[in-house]
Design a protein around this motif. Structure first.
Motif, PDB file in Angstrom:
ATOM      1  N   SER A  22      24.596  43.046  47.008  1.00 11.74           N
ATOM      2  CA  SER A  22      25.922  43.632  47.182  1.00 11.74           C
ATOM      3  C   SER A  22      26.418  43.402  48.602  1.00 11.74           C
ATOM      4  O   SER A  22      27.591  43.183  48.824  1.00 11.74           O
ATOM      5  N   GLN A  23      25.516  43.388  49.598  1.00 11.35           N
ATOM      6  CA  GLN A  23      25.927  43.058  50.954  1.00 11.35           C
ATOM      7  C   GLN A  23      26.326  41.588  51.038  1.00 11.35           C
ATOM      8  O   GLN A  23      27.275  41.232  51.717  1.00 11.35           O
ATOM      9  N   HIS A  25      27.657  39.816  48.737  1.00 11.33           N
ATOM     10  CA  HIS A  25      28.936  39.569  48.099  1.00 11.33           C
ATOM     11  C   HIS A  25      30.114  40.216  48.818  1.00 11.33           C
ATOM     12  O   HIS A  25      31.245  39.815  48.619  1.00 11.33           O
ATOM     13  N   ALA A  26      29.894  41.233  49.631  1.00  8.74           N
ATOM     14  CA  ALA A  26      30.987  41.888  50.337  1.00  8.74           C
ATOM     15  C   ALA A  26      31.204  41.184  51.667  1.00  8.74           C
ATOM     16  O   ALA A  26      30.974  41.736  52.727  1.00  8.74           O
ATOM     17  N   GLN A  27      31.623  39.929  51.577  1.00 13.96           N
ATOM     18  CA  GLN A  27      31.815  39.144  52.793  1.00 13.96           C
ATOM     19  C   GLN A  27      32.785  38.003  52.541  1.00 13.96           C
ATOM     20  O   GLN A  27      33.296  37.839  51.445  1.00 13.96           O
ATOM     21  N   ASP A  63      33.981  41.341  47.049  1.00 10.59           N
ATOM     22  CA  ASP A  63      33.102  42.509  47.023  1.00 10.59           C
ATOM     23  C   ASP A  63      32.762  42.793  45.573  1.00 10.59           C
ATOM     24  O   ASP A  63      33.617  43.242  44.809  1.00 10.59           O
ATOM     25  N   ASN A  65      31.087  45.072  44.295  1.00 14.75           N
ATOM     26  CA  ASN A  65      31.179  46.488  43.951  1.00 14.75           C
ATOM     27  C   ASN A  65      32.620  46.971  43.830  1.00 14.75           C
ATOM     28  O   ASN A  65      32.893  47.923  43.094  1.00 14.75           O
ATOM     29  N   ASN A  69      39.340  44.897  45.749  1.00 14.75           N
ATOM     30  CA  ASN A  69      39.582  44.704  47.185  1.00 14.75           C
ATOM     31  C   ASN A  69      39.401  43.244  47.603  1.00 14.75           C
ATOM     32  O   ASN A  69      39.535  42.924  48.778  1.00 14.75           O
ATOM     33  N   SER A  70      39.069  42.385  46.666  1.00 18.07           N
ATOM     34  CA  SER A  70      38.820  40.976  46.960  1.00 18.07           C
ATOM     35  C   SER A  70      40.136  40.213  47.122  1.00 18.07           C
ATOM     36  O   SER A  70      41.184  40.646  46.643  1.00 18.07           O
TER      37      SER A  70
END
Length: 189
Positions: A22-23, A25-27, A63, A65, A69-70
């Motif tokens: 998850s970290q 992908h949140a980038q 992201d 999760n 917000n993407s």
């Protein structure tokens, strides 16, 4: 006792990997060089013109999760397009189609990123072509690459009408509908 410890260890590894993913992908991501954006225009059910580029300037913030917000942005220099029939290049990049001398880039910027199934998204946004901005929605599949966990495979498709962007409607019986596709991988930026 050994079974309990083994189970705890497996759970710890699972949750650590889940947190790492998850970290991951949140980038921010960028397309790999092997990725291609293509379009094709059909006439009488056959592909009359196909164009491909593997040189877009790209940015994805994803992201897993919170996919809503993407966002994604692509800038494609028209001059990087290669065609199924190279003799068509001057006509397609000319003033009746892309008008690449005046409008150097084709751009897409997302306005909405919505999950509709696991790994499947509707990505709505604005496509700018020939200085004209029109809405478009892409059907997108994003999933971890089977061979490299640091990559996300992408397969995105959508379509536009050439005439909506001021292109000649019926030039040599070439159809109005243009299918657009992005196939490749996103890599961490």
């Amino acid at each position: 006792m050994a079974i309990k410890q083994s189970l705890k260890l497996k759970l710890a590894v699972f949750f650590t990997a889940l947190g790492w993913m998850s970290q991951l992908h949140a980038q921010n991501w960028t397309l790999t060089e092997a990725s291609i954006i293509s379009f094709d225009i059909k006439t009488v059910g056959l592909s009359a013109v196909k164009g491909v580029s593997n040189q877009p300037d790209s940015r994805l913030f994803f992201d897993i999760n919170l996919p809503e917000n993407s966002s994604v942005q692509l800038i494609l220099p028209a001059s990087t397009l290669k065609f199924s029939n190279d003799a068509l290049r001057p006509m397609i990049l000319g003033e009746n189609f892309f008008d690449a001398a005046q409008f150097k880039n084709v751009t897409f910027k997302s306005t909405e990123f919505r999950q509709h199934a696991v790994g499947h998204y509707w990505v709505a946004g604005e496509l700018t072509l020939r200085g004209i901005i029109k809405p478009i929605t892409f059907d997108v599949v994003l999933k971890p690459n089977a061979a490299n966990a640091k990559l996300l495979d992408i397969n995105a498709s959508g379509s536009i009408n050439r005439s909506d962007f001021g292109m000649k409607r019926s030039y040599a019986d070439v159809g109005d509908k243009v299918n657009i596709q992005l196939i490749g991988q996103w890599q961490p930026k």
